[in-house]
Design an enzyme around this catalytic site. Structure first.
Site, short mmCIF file in Angstrom:
data_model
loop_
_atom_site.label_atom_id
_atom_site.label_comp_id
_atom_site.label_asym_id
_atom_site.label_seq_id
_atom_site.Cartn_x
_atom_site.Cartn_y
_atom_site.Cartn_z
N GLY A 1 32.28 38.32 35.75
CA GLY A 1 32.11 38.91 34.43
C GLY A 1 32.10 37.80 33.38
N THR A 2 32.93 36.82 33.59
CA THR A 2 33.00 35.68 32.66
C THR A 2 31.63 35.01 32.55
OG1 THR A 2 35.33 35.31 33.15
CG2 THR A 2 34.09 33.41 32.32
N CYS B 1 48.21 35.51 30.50
CA CYS B 1 49.05 34.53 31.18
C CYS B 1 48.19 33.38 31.64
CB CYS B 1 49.70 35.14 32.40
SG CYS B 1 51.02 36.26 31.99
N SER C 1 31.81 43.53 36.14
CA SER C 1 32.46 42.66 37.13
C SER C 1 32.86 43.53 38.32
CB SER C 1 33.70 42.02 36.50
OG SER C 1 34.39 41.28 37.48
N ALA C 2 32.59 43.03 39.53
CA ALA C 2 32.82 43.85 40.73
C ALA C 2 34.29 44.08 41.03
CB ALA C 2 32.15 43.19 41.94
N HIS C 3 35.14 43.06 40.79
CA HIS C 3 36.51 43.17 41.31
C HIS C 3 37.38 44.16 40.55
CE1 HIS C 3 38.98 40.54 38.53
NE2 HIS C 3 37.79 40.07 38.22
N GLN D 1 36.16 46.47 31.70
CA GLN D 1 37.32 47.35 31.91
C GLN D 1 36.95 48.83 31.87
OE1 GLN D 1 40.31 46.61 32.89
NE2 GLN D 1 40.32 44.40 32.59
N1 PLP Z 1 35.95 40.97 30.23
C1 PLP Z 1 37.07 41.69 30.29
C2 PLP Z 1 37.32 42.75 29.27
C3 PLP Z 1 38.00 41.45 31.30
O1 PLP Z 1 39.13 42.18 31.34
C4 PLP Z 1 37.74 40.44 32.26
C5 PLP Z 1 38.72 40.13 33.32
O2 PLP Z 1 39.91 40.31 33.17
C6 PLP Z 1 36.53 39.73 32.16
C7 PLP Z 1 35.67 40.01 31.15
C8 PLP Z 1 36.20 38.63 33.12
O3 PLP Z 1 35.73 39.12 34.36
P1 PLP Z 1 35.84 38.18 35.66
O4 PLP Z 1 37.26 38.23 36.12
O5 PLP Z 1 34.88 38.81 36.64
O6 PLP Z 1 35.40 36.83 35.25
#
Ligand code: PLP
Length: 387
Positions: free
Chosen positions: A71-72, A326, A199-201, A179
């Site tokens: 997702g990042t 964290c 994001s898949a996880h 989320q």
């Molecule tokens: N955006 C939000 C709102 C998230 O909560 C997260 C992960 O905690 C991410 C993006 C990032 O996703 P990823 O862990 O797949 O990089």
């Protein structure tokens, strides 16, 4: 009673059975999806099937899904001055984001700090639409990035209303739905999102797989990772075939189960919150007055430190997290609670409880038992000090 009660689903979800099965099977589909022979075509089929499932989850066309490594990364890909539309081929001059975005958006992607600004939220943690309208009205071709639901509070943002404002000012809207997916409806057309991150996880898929979805291929984005022409030239690198296939499998499962699961999760969340209120009437539940994800509670009780509470919960077999981000085990003050005007002292005690499809009533009871123990110990300690 389960051995441990995992109540940190907003951090990540355990792997779903559907993902586990396809991850194992796909290890043997070893071809390179770009190869034209039978082995390559078999791998390509897995990727394209997953693309269809992920697209269906957000009401998009399969051809508009770009798989990424997280997702990042999808956020980083979207947040670029080089995001253009077919009829307006000029760089986006400025990025606007809410003050409560995830770190991967807060870091501004490929925009400089100077070329970006944050929009305030109110005391409930919702974006101030008037401030957004006022700020973007002076900017040609703004790019706006908003999360659909906040990872700490679960507060749902007025994305559809923001989209109308953004589009009226000739802007583009990126929505981080990481989320929200699997918990509330995420149809891109209904949201008015031009690009959307997944994001898949967070939905029981493997870690290290994400997607950026566009509403159409009229939206051009300059690639973040260049090389081979994979993912329509937007994300070079041989595809993570098992990971992508597993993402597709969980997307399909989540699409089938979301509505029923949302009702079930909401009942658990209400039990969590009623229990907290009964044990500690002075506890504050953040964002309680507005619409939130059905699975998330962020609460604090003055005098309780989150680090202490999380360790105490862990010893009782309950995994929860601090509302604060964290990093390397060090608890930072939450920028989300600060943006909502919560005092640093109270924010330091914020504990997040987030449930998911494997959470049952026994997990909630274990959490409440642990909280009762902690709250009693704390008030005894206070009485001891006062005596
Ligand atoms: N955006 C939000 C709102 C998230 O909560 C997260 C992960 O905690 C991410 C993006 C990032 O996703 P990823 O862990 O797949 O990089």
């Amino acid at each position: 009673m389960p051995q441990r009660s995992y109540l940190d689903w907003n951090a990540t979800a355990p792997l779903r059975a559907e993902a586990r099965a396809i991850l194992a099977a796909a290890q043997d589909v070893f071809g390179n999806p770009s190869s034209v022979h039978a082995e390559g075509r078999a791998a390509r089929r897995l990727v394209e099937q997953a693309r269809e499932e992920v697209a269906a989850l957000v009401g998009a066309r399969p051809s508009d899904v770009v798989f990424t490594a997280s997702g990042t990364e999808a956020n980083m890909l979207a947040l670029t001055p080089g995001i253009e539309t077919a009829d307006e081929k000029a760089p986006r001059s400025r990025l606007f984001l809410s003050a409560i975005e995830h770190a991967s958006v807060k870091s501004r992607g490929r925009f400089s700090l100077e070329a970006s600004e944050e929009i305030a939220v109110d005391a409930d943690g919702q974006l101030d639409l008037n401030v957004l309208a006022e700020r973007i009205s002076r900017t040609p071709r703004p790019l706006v990035s908003l999360m659909l639901a906040n990872n700490e509070t679960g507060v749902i943002q007025p994305v559809a209303a923001a989209a109308a404002t953004v589009h009226a000012h000739g802007g583009l809207l990126h929505v981080d739905a990481v989320q929200a997916i699997g918990r509330i409806p995420c149809d891109m057309a209904a949201l008015g999102a031009d690009v959307l991150t997944l994001s898949a996880h967070k939905i029981g898929g493997p870690k290290g797989v994400g997607a950026l979805v566009r509403t159409s291929d009229d939206i051009h984005i300059d690639a973040l990772i260049r090389g081979g022409g994979q993912e329509r030239g937007l994300r070079a690198g041989t595809e993570n075939v098992p990971g992508i296939a597993a993402f597709g499998a969980v997307a399909a499962a989540v699409r089938r189960q979301r509505e029923a699961e949302a009702v079930r999760m909401l009942a658990l969340r209400e039990r969590v919150e009623a229990g907290i209120a009964a044990i500690s009437p002075a506890a504050v539940i953040f964002g309680a007055g507005v619409e939130r994800l059905p699975n998330t509670t962020l609460f604090a009780l003055a005098g309780v430190k989150a680090e202490t509470a999380i360790i105490a919960f862990d010893l009782e077999g309950v995994a929860v997290s601090s509302g604060a981000a964290c990093s390397s085990g060090k608890v930072q003050p939450s920028h989300v609670l600060a943006a909502m005007g919560v005092s640093a002292a109270l924010a330091r005690g914020a504990v997040r409880v987030s449930v998911g499809h494997e959470t049952g009533e026994a997990d909630v009871e274990r959490f409440l038992c642990a909280w009762r123990k902690l709250a009693t110990a704390l008030s005894n300690q206070e009485r001891g000090i006062a005596a």
